[in-house]
Design an enzyme around this catalytic site. Structure first.
Site, mmCIF file in Angstrom:
data_model
loop_
_atom_site.group_PDB
_atom_site.id
_atom_site.type_symbol
_atom_site.label_atom_id
_atom_site.label_comp_id
_atom_site.label_asym_id
_atom_site.label_seq_id
_atom_site.Cartn_x
_atom_site.Cartn_y
_atom_site.Cartn_z
ATOM 1 N N ARG A 77 0.762 -1.165 -0.052
ATOM 2 C CA ARG A 77 0.084 -0.048 0.009
ATOM 3 C C ARG A 77 0.911 1.171 -0.015
ATOM 4 N NH1 ARG A 77 -3.504 -1.994 5.064
ATOM 5 N NH2 ARG A 77 -2.486 -3.776 4.996
ATOM 6 N N GLY A 78 1.975 1.018 0.218
ATOM 7 C CA GLY A 78 2.993 2.088 0.647
ATOM 8 C C GLY A 78 3.115 3.181 -0.580
ATOM 9 N N GLU A 133 7.305 1.828 -6.124
ATOM 10 C CA GLU A 133 7.659 1.486 -4.891
ATOM 11 C C GLU A 133 7.883 2.478 -4.134
ATOM 12 O OE1 GLU A 133 7.257 -0.411 -2.710
ATOM 13 O OE2 GLU A 133 8.434 -1.986 -2.256
ATOM 14 N N ASP A 134 7.412 2.500 -2.826
ATOM 15 C CA ASP A 134 7.849 3.416 -1.841
ATOM 16 C C ASP A 134 9.377 3.405 -1.160
ATOM 17 O OD1 ASP A 134 7.376 0.953 -0.402
ATOM 18 O OD2 ASP A 134 6.224 1.809 1.165
ATOM 19 N N ASP A 137 14.548 -1.508 0.584
ATOM 20 C CA ASP A 137 15.247 -1.505 1.689
ATOM 21 C C ASP A 137 16.336 -3.017 1.588
ATOM 22 O OD1 ASP A 137 15.682 -1.347 4.250
ATOM 23 O OD2 ASP A 137 14.102 -2.987 4.851
ATOM 24 N N LYS A 165 17.269 2.708 0.764
ATOM 25 C CA LYS A 165 18.412 2.650 2.066
ATOM 26 C C LYS A 165 19.184 1.529 1.362
ATOM 27 C CE LYS A 165 14.437 2.558 5.281
ATOM 28 N NZ LYS A 165 14.193 1.811 6.488
ATOM 29 N N PHE A 186 14.099 4.040 10.461
ATOM 30 C CA PHE A 186 12.724 3.660 9.896
ATOM 31 C C PHE A 186 11.845 5.003 9.691
ATOM 32 C CE2 PHE A 186 8.501 1.932 10.050
ATOM 33 C CZ PHE A 186 8.679 0.825 9.565
ATOM 34 N N VAL A 187 11.406 4.977 8.685
ATOM 35 C CA VAL A 187 10.488 6.233 8.244
ATOM 36 C C VAL A 187 9.165 6.100 7.791
ATOM 37 C CG1 VAL A 187 12.795 7.120 7.490
ATOM 38 C CG2 VAL A 187 11.160 6.041 5.769
ATOM 39 N N ASP A 193 3.884 3.505 6.206
ATOM 40 C CA ASP A 193 3.482 3.232 7.384
ATOM 41 C C ASP A 193 4.119 2.762 8.600
ATOM 42 O OD1 ASP A 193 3.503 0.713 6.293
ATOM 43 O OD2 ASP A 193 2.320 0.319 8.229
ATOM 44 N N ARG A 199 0.373 6.994 7.583
ATOM 45 C CA ARG A 199 0.337 7.081 6.256
ATOM 46 C C ARG A 199 0.044 8.380 5.684
ATOM 47 N NH1 ARG A 199 1.125 2.094 3.817
ATOM 48 N NH2 ARG A 199 0.192 0.199 4.954
HETATM 49 P P1 IMP Z 1 12.705 -4.729 1.047
HETATM 50 O O1 IMP Z 1 11.758 -6.085 0.302
HETATM 51 O O2 IMP Z 1 13.146 -4.962 2.212
HETATM 52 O O3 IMP Z 1 13.042 -3.847 0.037
HETATM 53 O O4 IMP Z 1 11.142 -4.187 1.310
HETATM 54 C C1 IMP Z 1 10.729 -2.931 0.958
HETATM 55 C C2 IMP Z 1 9.724 -2.723 1.845
HETATM 56 O O5 IMP Z 1 9.693 -2.877 3.199
HETATM 57 C C3 IMP Z 1 8.870 -1.396 1.547
HETATM 58 O O6 IMP Z 1 7.766 -1.495 0.496
HETATM 59 C C4 IMP Z 1 8.007 -1.043 2.832
HETATM 60 O O7 IMP Z 1 6.845 -1.543 2.875
HETATM 61 C C5 IMP Z 1 8.825 -1.735 3.883
HETATM 62 N N1 IMP Z 1 9.861 -0.816 4.578
HETATM 63 C C6 IMP Z 1 11.224 -0.771 4.538
HETATM 64 N N2 IMP Z 1 11.865 0.091 5.217
HETATM 65 C C7 IMP Z 1 10.657 0.761 5.820
HETATM 66 C C8 IMP Z 1 10.540 1.942 6.622
HETATM 67 O O8 IMP Z 1 11.668 2.546 6.997
HETATM 68 N N3 IMP Z 1 9.313 2.317 7.006
HETATM 69 C C9 IMP Z 1 8.346 1.672 6.664
HETATM 70 N N4 IMP Z 1 8.217 0.689 5.734
HETATM 71 C C10 IMP Z 1 9.353 0.302 5.321
HETATM 72 MG MG MG Z 2 5.836 -1.804 0.866
#
Ligand code: IMP
Ligand code: MG
Length: 211
Positions: A77-78, A133-134, A137, A165, A186-187, A193, A199
């Protein structure tokens, strides 16, 4: 700017709240600490986000110039706020579709499994596609999603993430466009969220626990 809040809920099992899980489970055992109070410190202002989106959209338009239709795929949803601002800035024929992915492990391990909870409504074969994508990570989510969509043989597929990140990366993945690189914090806000909260903040803020 600073905002207070409380974290509630099933944080240990919410993939969207991966980093707070680490904090919560690392320093205390279990979800009891999910009620830890926190404040939100502004990290990226609404104005900076808007300015960056204008720049990004100029590049995206150049890349997809002449497209008959660009399918803009938002990851729920981000990305819902980001995609809303992006498409209104894009002077291209577009279609909007959504996909929901969820990755989960035991909440503390770095190995991730990505599941598709909601697939696209439309087909993308032979189409130009932009995945939105938001945050990138660990990279597992966007890596998995782009591989899945590539297997459907789009004409061109590009990805954009508002935040990145790089220090948290576990798989070799980089979005074609990134709004801002940020440190391992963490943002929340601008669609993103913490346990489904915050959000609706117009800016990106970092979560700071006060106890
Ligand atoms: P990845 O698969 O680890 O790259 O995950 C990315 C997802 O993790 C993002 O779409 C977010 O939903 C969640 N996420 C990663 N870092 C944060 C953060 O700082 N705040 C909130 N959600 C996060
Ligand atoms: Mg996400």
């Amino acid at each position: 700017m600073s905002l207070s809040g409380w974290a509630f809920g099933n944080l240990a099992f919410e993939r969207d709240s991966a980093a707070p899980c680490r904090i919560v489970l690392g320093e205390n055992q279990g979800v009891a600490m999910a009620t830890r109070p926190y404040e939100i410190d502004e990290m990226i202002s609404a104005k900076s986000i808007a300015a960056r989106i204008e720049d990004l959209c100029r590049d995206i338009q150049t890349e997809f110039e002449g497209t008959d239709k660009l399918v803009v795929v938002g990851l729920l949803r981000g990305s819902f706020v980001f995609i809303a601002d992006l498409v209104r800035e894009l002077d291209l024929p577009i279609e909007v579709d959504f996909l929901e992915a969820s990755s989960y492990g035991d909440g503390m391990e770095s190995s991730r499994e990505v599941r598709i909870l909601k697939d696209l409504r439309g087909t993308i074969e032979g189409r130009d596609v932009l995945v939105v994508e938001d945050i990138v990570d660990t990279g597992h989510t966007l890596n998995h999603v782009t591989n899945l969509l590539l297997s459907r043989l789009p004409a061109r597929l590009k990805s954009i993430a508002l935040l990145d990140k790089p220090s948290r990366r576990e798989v070799d993945f980089k979005a074609d466009w990134t709004g801002f690189e940020i440190p391992d914090e963490f943002v929340v806000g601008y669609g993103i969220d913490f346990a489904q909260r915050n959000r609706n903040l117009p800016y990106i803020g970092k979560v700071r626990f006060t106890e």
